[in-house]
Design an enzyme around this catalytic site. Structure first.
Site, PDB file in Angstrom:
ATOM      1  N   LYS A  53       0.826  -1.208   0.000  1.00  0.00           N
ATOM      2  CA  LYS A  53       0.000   0.000   0.000  1.00  0.00           C
ATOM      3  C   LYS A  53       0.859   1.257   0.000  1.00  0.00           C
ATOM      4  O   LYS A  53       0.624   2.189  -0.781  1.00  0.00           O
ATOM      5  CB  LYS A  53      -0.937   0.006   1.205  1.00  0.00           C
ATOM      6  N   ASP A  84      -6.716   1.394   0.768  1.00  0.00           N
ATOM      7  CA  ASP A  84      -6.834   1.533   2.218  1.00  0.00           C
ATOM      8  C   ASP A  84      -8.263   1.214   2.610  1.00  0.00           C
ATOM      9  O   ASP A  84      -9.055   0.700   1.810  1.00  0.00           O
ATOM     10  CB  ASP A  84      -6.418   2.937   2.659  1.00  0.00           C
TER      11      ASP A  84
END
Length: 220
Positions: A120, A138
């Site tokens: 991420k 997210d």
């Protein structure tokens, strides 16, 4: 969701969010990387409050190494997991100096090899700093992808892969920030603002009419 509807969604999001960009404050690729590492389980507002003094004291990898773990902790102690984050920021600074001449690499494998940097975080840096059409999933993007039907998936990686396959090429560069800002301010977790959602018409969430009534003037 069919491709035509997805295109309508992103066209509407671009109108609603004409300048999709990160809300983290930074002045260099290194500072962006550190800010994203610090943002895990923390809000951008909280991170910005900490990095205001952290980056003044240590704006570069060299300065961050000299500041040391305890010095980093003194600036970020208000963040969750601050002990681990201080350790990671110090270690990644050392590794950038040792392996990359102090520069943040524009390469996923090299980024993910840095302490505290996962997929991420790498996606955020690659997209925001290096202009690559990556999408960092997210909690906001995971929720929006599933709730709207744009990219349903049971894991963040599944949603990321679905988005990369579904998002029209013309919106792929901005998709990350369009979706995260939409999830942060409109398609919120507890009380989504469906009454003034720019993609209400193309959203496939079954409960949207119920929440539209609640979020409209005079609603419960």
């Amino acid at each position: 969701m069919d491709p035509q509807n997805i295109h309508r969604c992103f066209a509407a999001l671009r109108v609603a969010i004409p300048e999709p960009k990160t809300e983290l404050n930074y002045d260099s690729p290194f500072q962006l990387l550190v800010a994203v590492v610090l943002s895990a389980q923390s809000t951008d507002k909280a991170v910005n409050a900490c990095t205001r003094t952290l980056f003044a004291a240590a704006p570069t990898p060299e300065a961050m190494v000299i500041l040391g773990e305890d010095g980093i902790k003194a600036h970020i102690h208000r963040l969750g997991l601050f002990n681990a984050k201080a350790r990671h920021v110090h270690a990644l600074s050392r590794q950038l100096l040792a392996l990359h001449d102090g520069e943040v690499p524009a390469d996923r494998k090299a980024l993910e090899a840095l302490p505290g940097v996962g997929r991420k975080t790498a996606n955020v840096v690659l997209n925001t700093e290096f202009g690559q059409p990556t999408i960092a999933v997210d909690t906001h993007i995971f929720r929006v992808g599933n709730r709207t039907g744009i990219a349903p998936g049971k894991t963040p990686l599944a949603v990321e892969q679905a988005l990369l396959a579904a998002v029209p090429a013309e919106y792929r560069q901005d998709a990350h920030h369009l979706l995260i800002l939409h999830g942060r301010y409109t398609c919120t977790a507890r009380r989504p603002h469906c009454g003034h959602c720019p993609i209400f018409q193309c959203c496939e969430w079954p409960d949207k009419h119920q929440w539209a009534a609640k979020s409209s003037p005079g609603g419960a």
